[in-house]
Design an enzyme around this catalytic site. Structure first.
Site, PDB file in Angstrom:
ATOM      1  N   ASP A 515       0.848  -1.185   0.000  1.00 27.47           N
ATOM      2  CA  ASP A 515       0.000   0.000   0.000  1.00 27.47           C
ATOM      3  C   ASP A 515       0.888   1.242   0.000  1.00 27.47           C
ATOM      4  OD1 ASP A 515      -2.241   1.588   0.165  1.00 27.47           O
ATOM      5  OD2 ASP A 515      -2.683   1.140   2.261  1.00 27.47           O
ATOM      6  N   GLU A 518       2.514   5.040  -4.133  1.00 27.44           N
ATOM      7  CA  GLU A 518       2.503   5.955  -5.284  1.00 27.44           C
ATOM      8  C   GLU A 518       3.868   6.617  -5.526  1.00 27.44           C
ATOM      9  OE1 GLU A 518      -1.200   4.709  -4.140  1.00 27.44           O
ATOM     10  OE2 GLU A 518       0.099   5.908  -2.853  1.00 27.44           O
TER      11      GLU A 518
END
Length: 929
Positions: A515, A518
């Site tokens: 997770d 980005e």
């Protein structure tokens, strides 16, 4: 194998699709042209234009970066170069807001409109001066030409000479690259895809034409002359931090360009989409977690094509109703792949030949997963799993969010709340379950030396991303100040593997959830800020959440092994997934198949990971938009995808959660995930009627897992889609072009969502539109003739339909895990066509070993119904099916009662026939597979 013999004659009549063709306008330049074939006749049909604009009188414009050849307003407006429909205007002020004077100084047209939104007021005239193309010369890969610009464009650090390379990769794939031959710029190198087999030029599905001055190219479909791309409509721009290429589109039916909160078909009414990975909960007009610069266009007569821009920099895509599209990138090169299909499924297959076919997931990963941020102890986690099974809900995989970690630091577990985590995982394994936990990339940097070995070891091995001054860049995530591993560095991948192996030796997890990759940071750039440079403040910044590229992430000037973060940002999740899947988990679990789930994504991630759609809210709109989100990832080569069932943000309601569980049972990846502050949404917390509806949906999914697993096998080996938009299966039916609230599993099952509160509560029905779907897999059958039908949809019903001519393998019976369900007897659901035939197949292996297909360690059986019998054809057997039997079947479309049924030559007494539904069922038989 067995055979079912009877004296019935099949006579089911279905109407076929109504086929229609739509004609779309082709926007071509309105100047006179002549087509000239170049020296190499294989590719160089040339489109030449005589364009010799007068020299400007005011040379002082050069000092302001204005194109001198375009500064004569009289030249522009003479000859109607500015006369064009508003929808055909291409923006000349994309980089900044211009006044009328500034617009005309650029040599562009200025024509205000009543509404400031929509078409640009400052736009390029026809034949706007640009690059001039030289002759083609042969290369080892194809042909190359040099493009030169006599005068600079209006952009800073304009590049005056470009190299064009054209490669006919295959008959259906054309590859064009534009780059700076004098300076090394970052180019994306994906892990090797599927080897391409070169086709002879005469087999190509396309022809190409080139306009030398100003440079542009046109790609046509050879079979009908349809223009697929026409870049002559606006100038090519290529500066250090601004690359622009415009093209017309063959139709307005465009999908792709994710990840965004959109319908399956994109809005071309002067919209823009930014591709820049960002930690951002799904909502409209925002750049989200992934970037996929690929689109597919539905043409006419069932034809389709796709375009892929292999570029990892920040990209803005401008869509306009011409129809047309403009790519704007902030760096890199223009590396274009054009896929000619000719049908939609062929387009995705050609795309995946470039980026790689998806991985084969373990069988258990297709079961039901349960997670929450807020399972704060091992005892809490145990109770959740136990209550699920006590309520007779299948549960294969229990998850923990960051609650498990000591001070939220990865590679640790809390000694008080999760002190017996290893024992809990072994307990789950003993019950046939699996266990997954979260692994964020941020490494806590503030622990005292010697107290957090992963950081200490990373310092010694120099694995972290550096800032512009060469020091470790420190951001801030859940554990506080953090360093970020550079997964483009081989030493980092080895370090990552070592620490995963160390943790796995203590906690034998079955998969990893990566997770915040980005990568996300709670401070802008770094805790010390970012330098004032062109990387942090480029001449042009696409419309991004936060307004700057470093918002919510790292400094663009941060240094990685391969390049700057400015060039590599969008690939961070891909490089982490690659490291986690290939170098780490494969070796740690030895011969077992890895499982990785990533939030961030980029082309090629489907080879290493599944994806979920992020922090969706618990509301009906987000439920509806989850369907096109899942279908888009299917187009992007990521078949293992799903949304957080019942929503991650906010409190769900019982009805919403029931409907979401029913829909989520047909996401390829099925997980219920909830945020900390919200009301519980585990299935067992709701009323008995709601639980029964949810249980029915999950049990139906488990019965269909053999079929779903076979679809994933096809995706892995042949690049087929699993969750499939209707337009991919029925490309010639215009009614299927826009549907994104219904979808298919493969080509056989139609799933109709009940995801609107009004319909679900008040009307209890749903509209469907398709052809050839014969029966419901549960409940009463019906016959569709390619029209809208109104179907009842009470709370306990989800409409799932089998297509005529197809056979669905199932395993029906009680099972709380796939470990148990895989031991159940098989059954077949057979939907006979009007001609009395049907076909299906089954791929079967041990469900968990690596490379079973590649090593030949699997079973593959086809099922064929016809001439009043159903036969199996075992094309490959390896023992995986030993001990398993075919326990029953249902045949839809049987016109009259069978007089008798034979199985492997023996009469079967336990069969039924319903004359109202034309269904014959055979039960309680044990036919060996």
């Amino acid at each position: 194998m067995m055979g079912l013999l009877s004296t019935f004659i099949v006579a089911v009549v279905l109407l076929t699709f109504v086929l229609s063709s739509c004609l779309y306008m082709e926007h071509l330049s309105d100047h006179e042209t002549r087509l000239v074939r170049g020296e190499n006749g294989n590719i160089t049909r040339g489109r030449f234009v005589n364009n010799n604009p007068a020299k400007p009188q005011n040379n002082s414009l050069e000092s302001r970066g204005i194109h001198p050849e375009s500064s004569q307003e009289t030249d522009i407006y003479r000859g109607n170069k500015c006369t064009m429909p508003p929808e055909s205007r291409f923006d000349c002020a994309r980089d900044r807001v211009l006044s009328e004077r500034e617009c005309k100084e650029r040599g562009c047209c200025y024509a205000p409109l009543p509404d400031s939104a929509g078409p640009p007021w400052c736009f390029y005239p026809s034949l706007y001066p640009g690059y001039k193309m030289g002759p083609f010369t042969p290369t080892t890969r194809g042909q190359a030409a040099t493009l030169t610009r006599a005068n600079p464009s209006y952009l800073p650090r304009d590049i005056s000479t470009l190299s064009l390379e054209v490669t006919e990769e295959t008959a259906g794939c054309l590859h064009l690259t534009l780059k700076d031959p004098s300076s090394q710029r970052y180019e994306v190198k994906l892990p090797a895809g599927v080897p391409l087999s070169r086709a002879a030029t005469h087999d190509a599905l396309y022809t190409t034409e080139y306009q030398p001055d100003p440079f542009g190219f046109i790609v046509r479909r050879k079979s009908n002359g349809k223009v697929i791309m026409n870049t002559t409509v606006a100038p090519l721009l290529f500066a250090d931090q601004y690359l622009q290429l415009s093209t017309t589109l063959a139709s307005s039916l465009v999908s792709g360009l994710g990840e965004h909160y959109t319908s399956l078909l994109l809005d071309l009414n002067w919209t823009s989409l930014t591709l820049w990975n960002r930690d951002m909960a799904p909502h409209a007009d925002a750049n989200l977690y992934g970037s996929h610069p690929f689109y597919i266009v539905q043409e006419e007569d069932g034809l389709a094509h796709g375009v892929f821009l292999l570029n990892s920099n920040a990209i803005e895509v401008i869509l306009q109703p011409t129809p047309a599209l403009t790519w704007v990138s902030t760096g890199g090169v223009l590396d274009l792949y054009i896929f000619l299909g000719p049908d939609p499924q062929s387009v995705t297959r050609q795309y995946l030949q470039v980026i790689g076919y998806p991985m084969m997931p373990p069988y258990w990963s297709l079961g039901f997963h349960l997670c929450r941020w807020g399972y704060t102890t091992t005892n809490t986690t145990r109770r959740v799993a136990q209550r699920m099974h006590n309520a007779n809900f299948p549960l294969d995989v229990q998850w923990n969010d960051l609650d498990y970690a000591n001070k939220r630091r990865i590679f640790t577990f809390d000694p008080w709340r999760f002190g017996d985590l290893p024992e809990m995982v072994e307990e789950f394994h003993a019950r046939g379950m699996k266990y997954i936990l979260i692994l964020d990339p941020g490494i806590s940097s503030t622990s005292r030396p010697g107290t957090y070995p992963p950081f200490d070891d990373g310092l010694k091995r120099d694995v972290f991303i550096k800032n512009a001054t060469g020091h470790i860049l420190i951001g801030k995530v859940w554990p506080g100040p953090t360093a970020f591993p550079d997964f483009t560095n081989p030493e980092t991948r080895q370090w990552w593997e070592d620490w995963i192996r160390d943790f796995h030796s203590k906690v034998p997890v079955d998969g990893l959830w990566i997770d915040m990759n980005e990568p996300a940071s709670f401070v802008q750039g770094s805790v010390e800020g970012c330098p004032d440079s062109d990387l942090e403040n480029p001449p042009y910044t696409p419309r991004v959440v936060g307004g700057q590229l470093n918002s919510g992430t790292l400094c663009m000037s941060a240094q990685q092994k391969l390049s700057t973060h400015y060039n590599l940002h969008n690939m961070y999740g891909l490089t982490e997934a690659y490291a986690t899947y290939r170098l780490d988990h494969v070796q740690i679990r030895c011969t077992k198949r890895p499982f990785v789930l990533s939030r961030s994504s980029y082309p090629g991630i489907g080879r290493f990971s599944g994806v979920w759609t992020g922090d969706v809210r618990s509301d009906w709109e987000q439920l509806r938009y989850s369907i096109p989100a899942v279908l888009q990832f299917s187009l992007f080569g990521v078949p293992l995808v799903g949304a957080d069932i019942c929503g991650f943000g906010g409190n769900t309601t019982e009805e919403l959660c029931v409907r979401w569980m029913q829909l989520g049972a047909f996401y390829p990846f099925m997980r219920n995930h909830n945020d900390k502050p919200n009301a519980p949404q585990e299935p067992y917390v709701f009323g008995q009627r709601a639980q029964a509806a949810m249980r029915s949906a999950v049990n139906l999914r488990y019965s269909l897992l053999p079929f779903l697993y076979t679809l994933f096998h096809r995706a892995h080996t042949s690049a087929d889609t699993v969750a499939r938009p209707l337009f991919m299966e029925f490309p010639s039916d215009p009614n299927c072009q826009t549907i994104d609230q219904q979808f298919l599993w493969g080509s056989s099952l139609l799933i109709i969502s009940q995801c609107h509160s009004t319909f679900c509560v008040s009307l209890y029905n749903w509209h469907i539109q398709y052809d050839q779907f014969l029966v419901t897999i549960i409940g009463q059958p019906f016959y569709s003739k390619g029209q809208y039908l109104l179907l009842p949809a009470p709370l306990d019903t989800i409409n799932i339909h089998v297509r005529e001519g197809h056979i669905i393998p199932q395993q029906v019976g009680p099972a709380l895990t796939t470990t148990a369900s895989r031991r159940n007897a098989f059954s077949l659901t057979v939907a006979l066509s009007a001609g009395g035939w049907a076909w299906g197949d089954l791929f079967w292996d041990d469900g968990d070993s690596l490379d079973t297909y590649e090593l030949g360690n699997y079973c593959y059986i086809t099922f064929i119904a016809g001439q009043s019998q159903i036969v199996s054809d075992p094309l490959r057997l390896n023992g995986a099916l030993d001990g398993l039997v075919l326990g029953g079947l249902r045949v839809f479309g049987v016109p009259s009662p069978p007089r008798y049924v034979l199985a492997n030559g023996d009469k079967v007494r336990d069969f039924t026939y319903r004359s109202d539904t034309k269904v014959s069922s055979v039960f309680t038989v044990q036919w060996a597979l």
